[in-house]
Design a protein around this motif. Sequence first.
Motif, PDB file in Angstrom:
ATOM      1  N   ARG A   1       1.095  -1.336   0.282  1.00  8.39           N
ATOM      2  CA  ARG A   1      -0.143  -0.009   0.225  1.00  8.39           C
ATOM      3  C   ARG A   1       0.872   2.048  -0.200  1.00  8.39           C
ATOM      4  N   TYR A   2       2.170   1.090   1.007  1.00  9.66           N
ATOM      5  CA  TYR A   2       2.985   2.205   0.196  1.00  9.66           C
ATOM      6  C   TYR A   2       3.589   2.299  -0.665  1.00  9.66           C
ATOM      7  N   VAL A   3       4.815   1.330  -0.910  1.00  8.67           N
ATOM      8  CA  VAL A   3       5.528   1.609  -1.836  1.00  8.67           C
ATOM      9  C   VAL A   3       5.172   1.192  -3.393  1.00  8.67           C
ATOM     10  N   LEU A   4       4.389   0.539  -3.425  1.00 11.06           N
ATOM     11  CA  LEU A   4       3.762   0.122  -4.596  1.00 11.06           C
ATOM     12  C   LEU A   4       2.452   0.443  -4.393  1.00 11.06           C
ATOM     13  N   HIS A   5       1.714   1.146  -3.785  1.00  9.95           N
ATOM     14  CA  HIS A   5       0.778   1.885  -4.006  1.00  9.95           C
ATOM     15  C   HIS A   5      -0.528   1.020  -4.771  1.00  9.95           C
ATOM     16  N   ILE A   6      -0.366  -0.181  -4.669  1.00 10.39           N
ATOM     17  CA  ILE A   6      -1.204  -1.006  -5.796  1.00 10.39           C
ATOM     18  C   ILE A   6      -2.208  -0.505  -5.443  1.00 10.39           C
ATOM     19  N   GLN A   7      -3.325  -0.356  -4.844  1.00  7.39           N
ATOM     20  CA  GLN A   7      -4.637   0.140  -4.274  1.00  7.39           C
ATOM     21  C   GLN A   7      -5.256   1.561  -5.614  1.00  7.39           C
ATOM     22  N   GLY A   8      -3.871   2.398  -5.765  1.00 10.45           N
ATOM     23  CA  GLY A   8      -4.909   2.789  -6.915  1.00 10.45           C
ATOM     24  C   GLY A   8      -4.799   2.836  -8.267  1.00 10.45           C
ATOM     25  N   SER A   9      -4.465   1.164  -8.626  1.00 13.50           N
ATOM     26  CA  SER A   9      -4.428   0.513  -9.744  1.00 13.50           C
ATOM     27  C   SER A   9      -5.907  -0.645  -9.584  1.00 13.50           C
ATOM     28  N   SER A  10      -6.221  -0.389 -10.948  1.00 11.48           N
ATOM     29  CA  SER A  10      -7.320  -1.806 -10.370  1.00 11.48           C
ATOM     30  C   SER A  10      -6.685  -3.235 -11.470  1.00 11.48           C
ATOM     31  N   GLY A  11      -6.042  -2.621 -11.740  1.00 13.10           N
ATOM     32  CA  GLY A  11      -5.498  -4.066 -13.038  1.00 13.10           C
ATOM     33  C   GLY A  11      -3.879  -3.688 -13.350  1.00 13.10           C
ATOM     34  N   ILE A  12      -3.702  -4.802 -14.807  1.00  9.72           N
ATOM     35  CA  ILE A  12      -2.663  -4.258 -15.478  1.00  9.72           C
ATOM     36  C   ILE A  12      -3.081  -3.384 -16.132  1.00  9.72           C
ATOM     37  N   GLY A  13      -4.453  -2.997 -16.434  1.00 13.10           N
ATOM     38  CA  GLY A  13      -5.170  -2.702 -18.062  1.00 13.10           C
ATOM     39  C   GLY A  13      -4.924  -1.324 -17.803  1.00 13.10           C
ATOM     40  N   ASP A  14      -4.826  -0.447 -16.222  1.00 15.21           N
ATOM     41  CA  ASP A  14      -5.211   0.560 -15.475  1.00 15.21           C
ATOM     42  C   ASP A  14      -3.647   0.906 -14.637  1.00 15.21           C
ATOM     43  N   PRO A  15      -2.437   1.172 -14.926  1.00 19.65           N
ATOM     44  CA  PRO A  15      -1.430   1.719 -14.502  1.00 19.65           C
ATOM     45  C   PRO A  15      -0.864   2.763 -13.725  1.00 19.65           C
ATOM     46  N   GLY A  16      -2.565   3.921 -13.551  1.00 17.96           N
ATOM     47  CA  GLY A  16      -2.295   4.464 -12.272  1.00 17.96           C
ATOM     48  C   GLY A  16      -0.972   5.332 -12.715  1.00 17.96           C
ATOM     49  N   ARG A  17      -1.163   6.718 -11.999  1.00 19.02           N
ATOM     50  CA  ARG A  17       0.447   7.508 -11.680  1.00 19.02           C
ATOM     51  C   ARG A  17       2.128   6.853 -11.637  1.00 19.02           C
ATOM     52  N   ILE A  18       2.111   7.143 -12.140  1.00 18.23           N
ATOM     53  CA  ILE A  18       3.872   7.044 -11.437  1.00 18.23           C
ATOM     54  C   ILE A  18       4.645   7.635 -10.069  1.00 18.23           C
ATOM     55  N   ARG A  19       4.600   6.576  -9.520  1.00 20.52           N
ATOM     56  CA  ARG A  19       5.390   6.630  -8.209  1.00 20.52           C
ATOM     57  C   ARG A  19       6.766   7.230  -8.135  1.00 20.52           C
ATOM     58  N   TRP A  20       6.904   9.106  -8.115  1.00 19.44           N
ATOM     59  CA  TRP A  20       8.139   9.308  -8.237  1.00 19.44           C
ATOM     60  C   TRP A  20       9.104   9.027  -7.390  1.00 19.44           C
ATOM     61  N   ASN A  21       8.832   8.251  -6.566  1.00 15.12           N
ATOM     62  CA  ASN A  21       9.933   7.888  -5.875  1.00 15.12           C
ATOM     63  C   ASN A  21      10.813   6.774  -6.517  1.00 15.12           C
ATOM     64  N   LEU A  22       9.671   6.060  -6.281  1.00 17.32           N
ATOM     65  CA  LEU A  22      10.101   4.850  -6.735  1.00 17.32           C
ATOM     66  C   LEU A  22      10.833   4.876  -7.943  1.00 17.32           C
ATOM     67  N   CYS A  23      10.539   6.087  -9.170  1.00 18.62           N
ATOM     68  CA  CYS A  23      10.972   5.909 -10.639  1.00 18.62           C
ATOM     69  C   CYS A  23      12.332   7.087 -10.398  1.00 18.62           C
ATOM     70  N   LEU A  24      12.676   7.550  -9.004  1.00 18.62           N
ATOM     71  CA  LEU A  24      13.629   7.998  -8.505  1.00 18.62           C
ATOM     72  C   LEU A  24      14.790   6.843  -8.453  1.00 18.62           C
ATOM     73  N   CYS A  25      14.355   6.120  -7.617  1.00 20.74           N
ATOM     74  CA  CYS A  25      15.557   5.060  -6.899  1.00 20.74           C
ATOM     75  C   CYS A  25      15.872   3.863  -8.484  1.00 20.74           C
ATOM     76  N   LEU A  26      14.645   4.280  -9.404  1.00 19.06           N
ATOM     77  CA  LEU A  26      15.255   3.174 -10.569  1.00 19.06           C
ATOM     78  C   LEU A  26      15.999   3.832 -12.066  1.00 19.06           C
ATOM     79  N   LEU A  27      15.649   5.516 -11.140  1.00 16.47           N
ATOM     80  CA  LEU A  27      17.027   6.369 -12.359  1.00 16.47           C
ATOM     81  C   LEU A  27      18.115   6.051 -11.618  1.00 16.47           C
ATOM     82  N   LEU A  28      17.982   6.224 -10.219  1.00 14.45           N
ATOM     83  CA  LEU A  28      19.657   6.257  -9.220  1.00 14.45           C
ATOM     84  C   LEU A  28      20.448   4.609  -9.755  1.00 14.45           C
ATOM     85  N   SER A  29      19.126   3.545 -10.039  1.00 10.22           N
ATOM     86  CA  SER A  29      20.080   2.026 -10.338  1.00 10.22           C
ATOM     87  C   SER A  29      20.716   2.207 -11.347  1.00 10.22           C
TER      88      SER A  29
END
Length: 637
Positions: free
Chosen positions: A195-223
């Motif tokens: 519910r916090y890291v993934l915030h998966i409650q904001g998506s109803s399924g694979i066809g509804d990706p929802g918004r970008i989690r910017w904290n995860l996006c920055l971590c991906l950029l850092l990696s």
Amino acid sequence: MKKVRQQHLRKPVTPDLLVSPSSQDGDLGSECPEDRGNWTGRLDFLLSCIGYCVGLGNVWRFPYRAYTNGGGAFLVPYFIMLAICGIPIFFMELSLGQFSSLGPLAVWKISPLFKGIGMGTILIVSLVAIYYNMIIAYVLFYLFASLTSDLPWQHCGNWWNTDLCLDHHVIKGGNTTFPINITNTVSPSEEYWSRYVLHIQGSSGIGDPGRIRWNLCLCLLLSWTIVYLCILKGVKSSGKVVYFTATFPYLILVMLLIRGVTLEGAWKGIRFYLTPQFDHLLSSKVWIEAALQIFYSLGVGFGGLLTFASYNTFHQNIYRDTFIVTLGNAITSILAGFAIFSVLGYMSQELGVPVNQVAKAGPGLAFVVYPQAMTMLPLSPFWSFLFFFMLLTLGLDSQFAFMETIVTAVTDEFPYYLRPKKASFSAVICIALFLMGLILTTEGGMYWLVLLDDYSAGFGLMVVVITTCLVVTRVYGIKRFCRDIHMMLGFKPGPYFRACWMVLSPATMMALLVYNIVKYQPSEYGSYRFPTWAEVLGILMGVLSCLMIPLGMVVAVLREEGTLWERVQQASRPAMDWGPSLEENRTGMYVASLAGSQSPKPLMVHMRKYGGITSYENTAIEVDREMEEEDEEESMM
């Protein structure tokens, strides 16, 4: 004589076939192995292979697969597949790479008709690299979250928690005498993950990706930034980094294991881990999972082993290295399983439920169970930081190999243009894969990660490895391949490797491939079932890597001349410049492929040129003698 040979070894003579057309002075332009890069020491290669094989899969995938496939019963097919498929194919890949000093694409000079195998390999590695680095981004997220005095997943009461959250610390401290129904409850660490890291409650399924989690996006950029900086100078830089990243995880893993087995109820989980449930062995899914675990854990079929071996010296003892890495990897997987299941046993003791019901099955096992375990330790933020730093080092080693495989494969194809600009080309690849991985940072990104995990390296990887075995043993020839290894290592592979390469390995993988197709099960994540279009998309990912093989065959045939059958025959033969990359290693039959070698006894020309006969040249003489005897036998028949 000896002095002349020593001078030659310091500065190898370049074969004319490998000289750039623009090099008029005879120097080897951008195709010279020195320009390509080499390991600075033998330990660089061994530690890189260990770091590549011992990755997140040992902590994240192996315990997860063992947990969902009957605990200890999973070890039976795991070791069977290791002996039949893992070790033999591991040694085959190392042999191909070291003998030719070429990447996963250029190595198919061995039989240009099947260059599509290399193309399929690169496609698979690219898809895996996209989501593998997302897992590293999750690790970085937890690493930064551990830099606090109180871990955020330790208690309920946060904004992301629900009424179902049950703080086990409160229960244990309350000394309640009445039973509590925990069937529909979840732990704080599980809600923090979903519910916090993934915030998966904001998506109803694979066809509804929802918004970008910017904290995860920055971590991906850092990696991706970390990966690029470490592969910037190729194996010369990454080969030194692994001295730390390949050894440090063992220290932390042993510390966590010791702490885990001292927890109350830990042996309950270990018994579940070690006791085989043999009824699971009747399920084809368990055997398929075991084979895929071997591929993921050893990196077989991904081209990383071939790439690393291509930077070796010609006579490196990869036979010894094969057993060191494969057995060390298996021991590490089992060790990680003990660490995981000791914690599962403790949690089952605390909750009063069976071990197989402690945690939900899913890729987040290491992000739910281990974080929960960290909260049970004194100085929990310190232990949490160490654990996730260990995961970071484990993941980076494997990601280095994935990226080096892609970069090496393409630069070996276009050495004059890309090799001088390898750093810039690596940056382009990293940026492209980062952009393609942005969908994994959305609220529904976990659904896409599961889809990539299930299909990117499933049946497509099996087809690639099966085809590789058949081409090397049937088209190129098992006798010729064993001669190459004999010339390189000084001895021939034994009956065990020959039997596996010829029959056992391809037959076993073909059987698994058939079972995989017949017993196909749709992907799922928890209670979520993927829609049909997502399943079709996943199947297409696997099919596309397979289609690279016939596509490469069509291109190779069109480049030849003559009738269709003549073109196929010509394209299936090794290229004229196939063989060792350095002239001093081109003994025996391979000297004849060098420009200017017109002697019917090319080995003697080679010996006169370099002065004297070494033990490896004695081996080449034996190989030549065997070939002459076989030719005489064939002429008499």
